[in-house]
Enzyme design. Structure first.
Site, PDB file in Angstrom:
ATOM      1  N   GLU A  30       0.870  -1.175   0.000  1.00  0.00           N
ATOM      2  CA  GLU A  30       0.000   0.000   0.000  1.00  0.00           C
ATOM      3  C   GLU A  30       0.908   1.225   0.000  1.00  0.00           C
ATOM      4  O   GLU A  30       1.909   1.243   0.718  1.00  0.00           O
ATOM      5  CB  GLU A  30      -0.871  -0.026   1.249  1.00  0.00           C
ATOM      6  CG  GLU A  30      -1.860   1.120   1.390  1.00  0.00           C
ATOM      7  CD  GLU A  30      -2.624   1.055   2.712  1.00  0.00           C
ATOM      8  OE1 GLU A  30      -3.814   1.380   2.710  1.00  0.00           O
ATOM      9  OE2 GLU A  30      -2.009   0.685   3.749  1.00  0.00           O
TER      10      GLU A  30
ATOM     11  N   GLU B 237      -7.965  10.885   3.061  1.00  0.00           N
ATOM     12  CA  GLU B 237      -8.153   9.902   4.130  1.00  0.00           C
ATOM     13  C   GLU B 237      -8.217  10.642   5.462  1.00  0.00           C
ATOM     14  O   GLU B 237      -7.566  11.665   5.654  1.00  0.00           O
ATOM     15  CB  GLU B 237      -7.008   8.890   4.159  1.00  0.00           C
ATOM     16  CG  GLU B 237      -7.132   7.908   5.321  1.00  0.00           C
ATOM     17  CD  GLU B 237      -6.143   6.753   5.256  1.00  0.00           C
ATOM     18  OE1 GLU B 237      -6.279   5.827   6.057  1.00  0.00           O
ATOM     19  OE2 GLU B 237      -5.230   6.800   4.398  1.00  0.00           O
TER      20      GLU B 237
END
EC number: 3.2.1.8
Length: 211
Positions: free
Chosen positions: A106, A197
């Site tokens: 990620e 986020e």
């Protein structure tokens, strides 16, 4: 979809930042992927045809969210964007975000952030200079964590811009090439998005992508 292991527990609580305007992200050129991980925790709207999205979140969010627009298959192409981003009292990122299939990883290229720098609690890999600023580079390992394949163990890579900004061109290849010296696969990409986020506080952002 989460930050470093040291802060994994926070991601299970709330996510937000200061809250004036909605988050709008746009990239009309070839948008074919909507990132909507827990977008219901705020006011997430998008239009793929124009490459725009918005996100607004308030205090009391119960978990982590990652929202944005981009492409089903990532690449090292550059992304040019402009944004309005308000998250000074939220643990939040404005970032290029994506995954590599194998070895599973990620990644984040963090252009601006709220009250938490992910490299403050991860393993430093040094720095890389790109697009007019030094970026702190760090890595972490997530064990039995949510991933694109369910629950798995994978590596996270972060580049965090020291001179934070909300507009400009991100030369993704510079980061991928540096990470590749530390185990990053640099191929076999899964999705890639311009993302927002957060996991606590309140905030908003608006982004336009043109590349």
């Amino acid at each position: 979809m989460k930050v470093t292991a040291a802060f994994a527990s926070l991601l299970l609580t709330a996510f937000a930042a200061p809250a004036p305007e909605p988050v709008l992200v746009s990239r009309s050129a070839g948008i074919n992927y909507v990132q909507n991980y827990n977008g219901n925790l705020g006011d997430f709207t998008y239009d793929e045809s124009t490459g725009t999205f918005s996100m607004y979140w308030e205090d009391g969010v119960s978990s982590d969210f990652v929202v944005g627009l981009g492409w089903t298959t990532g690449s090292s192409k550059s992304i040019t964007y402009s944004a309005q981003y308000s998250a000074s009292s939220s643990s939040s990122y404005l970032a290029v975000y994506g995954w590599v299939n194998s070895p599973q990883a990620e990644y984040y290229i963090v252009e601006d952030y709220g009250d938490y720098n992910p490299c403050s609690s991860a393993t430093s890999l040094g720095t890389v200079y790109s697009d007019g600023s030094t970026y702190q580079v760090c890595t972490d390992t997530r064990t039995n964590a949510p991933s694109i394949t369910g629950t798995s163990t994978f590596t996270q890579y972060f580049s965090v811009r020291e001179s934070t900004r909300t507009s400009g061109t991100v030369t993704i290849a510079n980061h991928f090439n540096f990470w590749a010296q530390h185990g990053f696969g640099n191929s076999n990409f899964n999705y890639q998005v311009m993302a927002v986020e957060a996991w606590n506080g309140a905030g908003s952002a608006s982004v336009t992508i043109s590349s």
